[in-house]
Design an enzyme around this catalytic site. Structure first.
Site, mmCIF file in Angstrom:
data_model
loop_
_atom_site.group_PDB
_atom_site.id
_atom_site.type_symbol
_atom_site.label_atom_id
_atom_site.label_comp_id
_atom_site.label_asym_id
_atom_site.label_seq_id
_atom_site.Cartn_x
_atom_site.Cartn_y
_atom_site.Cartn_z
ATOM 1 N N ASP A 83 0.853 -1.183 0.000
ATOM 2 C CA ASP A 83 0.000 0.000 0.000
ATOM 3 C C ASP A 83 0.888 1.230 0.000
ATOM 4 O O ASP A 83 2.080 1.164 0.288
ATOM 5 C CB ASP A 83 -0.908 0.008 1.239
ATOM 6 C CG ASP A 83 -1.826 1.228 1.269
ATOM 7 O OD1 ASP A 83 -2.283 1.652 0.202
ATOM 8 O OD2 ASP A 83 -2.073 1.767 2.367
ATOM 9 N N SER A 84 0.266 2.360 -0.294
ATOM 10 C CA SER A 84 0.987 3.644 -0.267
ATOM 11 C C SER A 84 1.098 4.116 1.183
ATOM 12 O O SER A 84 0.684 5.224 1.520
ATOM 13 C CB SER A 84 0.208 4.676 -1.081
ATOM 14 O OG SER A 84 -1.087 4.849 -0.535
ATOM 15 N N TYR A 121 -0.898 8.142 -2.846
ATOM 16 C CA TYR A 121 -0.899 7.881 -4.289
ATOM 17 C C TYR A 121 -2.011 8.662 -4.997
ATOM 18 O O TYR A 121 -1.937 8.909 -6.196
ATOM 19 C CB TYR A 121 -1.124 6.390 -4.562
ATOM 20 C CG TYR A 121 0.092 5.491 -4.369
ATOM 21 C CD1 TYR A 121 1.291 5.967 -3.862
ATOM 22 C CD2 TYR A 121 0.016 4.140 -4.716
ATOM 23 C CE1 TYR A 121 2.375 5.127 -3.687
ATOM 24 C CE2 TYR A 121 1.110 3.295 -4.542
ATOM 25 C CZ TYR A 121 2.284 3.784 -4.024
ATOM 26 O OH TYR A 121 3.357 2.944 -3.856
ATOM 27 N N GLY A 122 -3.065 9.005 -4.251
ATOM 28 C CA GLY A 122 -4.261 9.589 -4.851
ATOM 29 C C GLY A 122 -4.043 10.729 -5.834
ATOM 30 O O GLY A 122 -4.604 10.719 -6.933
ATOM 31 N N CYS A 148 -4.479 -1.087 -1.856
ATOM 32 C CA CYS A 148 -4.570 0.352 -2.104
ATOM 33 C C CYS A 148 -5.608 0.550 -3.199
ATOM 34 O O CYS A 148 -5.459 0.023 -4.299
ATOM 35 C CB CYS A 148 -3.207 0.882 -2.551
ATOM 36 S SG CYS A 148 -3.206 2.605 -3.112
ATOM 37 N N ASN A 149 -6.662 1.287 -2.891
ATOM 38 C CA ASN A 149 -7.710 1.530 -3.878
ATOM 39 C C ASN A 149 -7.165 2.223 -5.122
ATOM 40 O O ASN A 149 -7.497 1.855 -6.245
ATOM 41 C CB ASN A 149 -8.813 2.406 -3.269
ATOM 42 C CG ASN A 149 -9.640 1.673 -2.243
ATOM 43 O OD1 ASN A 149 -10.684 1.118 -2.553
ATOM 44 N ND2 ASN A 149 -9.183 1.675 -1.013
ATOM 45 N N THR A 150 -6.318 3.227 -4.918
ATOM 46 C CA THR A 150 -5.795 3.993 -6.051
ATOM 47 C C THR A 150 -4.915 3.132 -6.949
ATOM 48 O O THR A 150 -5.024 3.188 -8.179
ATOM 49 C CB THR A 150 -4.990 5.208 -5.543
ATOM 50 O OG1 THR A 150 -5.833 6.007 -4.714
ATOM 51 C CG2 THR A 150 -4.477 6.046 -6.695
ATOM 52 N N CYS A 198 -10.584 4.071 0.563
ATOM 53 C CA CYS A 198 -9.133 4.134 0.741
ATOM 54 C C CYS A 198 -8.794 3.238 1.914
ATOM 55 O O CYS A 198 -9.466 3.290 2.954
ATOM 56 C CB CYS A 198 -8.685 5.573 1.012
ATOM 57 S SG CYS A 198 -6.927 5.724 1.458
#
Length: 259
Positions: free
Chosen positions: A10-11, A42-43, A73-75, A183
């Protein structure tokens, strides 16, 4: 391969909310968690940069022998997982906002989605939204500033509360009854969110669904461990390891790593 670790990246520290659900469901599996805190969030980054960072994280986890990679990570999921699946010979599991269950269960026909700019502007997000939200009012909100505060351990601060109040205001005015967290950092805000939302608003995140999908993929590919002892859990961060230690609040080894 069965005793090889599950890789999770993840970020930053937020994806540990996904790791917790995986570890709870699959306690015998070895796991390696990679926190790219140096590049969080990251968004706001463009698709090319997000893909570049996802490639770097993937290759580091593959070097450590991971048998499956969870993009926690969603992004990164919405922008890079298609590329990763096409270019690496390892199963990938992604995470995206749990729009479907919220859309199917809402009674007020209004749901809020709190997510990063990178997730809300992605093609995958719009496809999912269009598929399940016909006739439902969607209030999208970019959670600008939330990830840096979480990464700095500033969850219970006046600044965090003020931001959340601003972001929730249009959702409450629209009479939402579901809030979708888009997120992997945001589940750490659930205690705070519950103090700011009416009791009838249900908060949904994707952690349990991702854990179940991980278990299903491991079983279908015959990759599940046969060990009965508790799995080894390793954590790496290229930011401040103490923040990750504070988030975990358990006796796990967090190592600093340059990547």
């Amino acid at each position: 391969m069965n005793n090889s670790p599950i890789g999770i990246f993840d970020s930053g520290v937020g994806g540990t909310s996904i790791w917790r659900e995986i570890h709870k469901l699959l306690p015998h599996e070895n796991t390696i968690y990679l926190a790219d805190s140096k590049n969080a969030p990251y968004g706001p980054k463009g698709k090319d940069r997000i893909t570049e960072l996802s490639i770097k994280n993937t290759e580091l986890l593959l070097e450590k022998g991971c048998k499956l990679i969870v993009v926690a990570c969603n992004t990164a999921t919405t922008n890079a997982i298609k590329y990763l699946r096409e270019n690496y010979d390892v199963p990938f599991i992604g995470i995206e906002p749990a729009i479907k269950p919220a859309a199917l269960q809402t009674k007020s026909k209004a749901i809020g989605i709190l997510a990063t700019k990178g997730t809300l502007s992605s093609e995958l997000f719009h496809k999912t939204t269009d598929l399940y939200t016909n006739g439902i009012k969607i209030i999208e909100q970019v959670g600008e500033g939330l990830v840096p505060l979480i990464e700095n351990g500033e969850i219970d601060t006046p600044e965090m509360e003020n931001l959340l109040k601003i972001y929730l205001k249009p959702m409450l005015e629209a009479n939402i009854d579901y809030l979708v967290l888009g997120c992997s950092h945001y589940p750490y805000l659930i205690p705070k969110l519950k103090t700011l939302l009416p009791k009838h608003v249900t908060i949904i995140d994707s952690g349990i669904a991702v854990a179940k999908q991980t278990a299903s993929i491991l079983e279908s590919l015959n990759l599940s461990t046969q060990e009965k002892t508790s799995g080894d859990c390793l954590f790496y961060s290229n930011g401040n390891p103490e923040i990750l230690n504070e988030i975990l609040q358990d006796d796990f080894l967090v190592e600093g790593l340059v990547f």
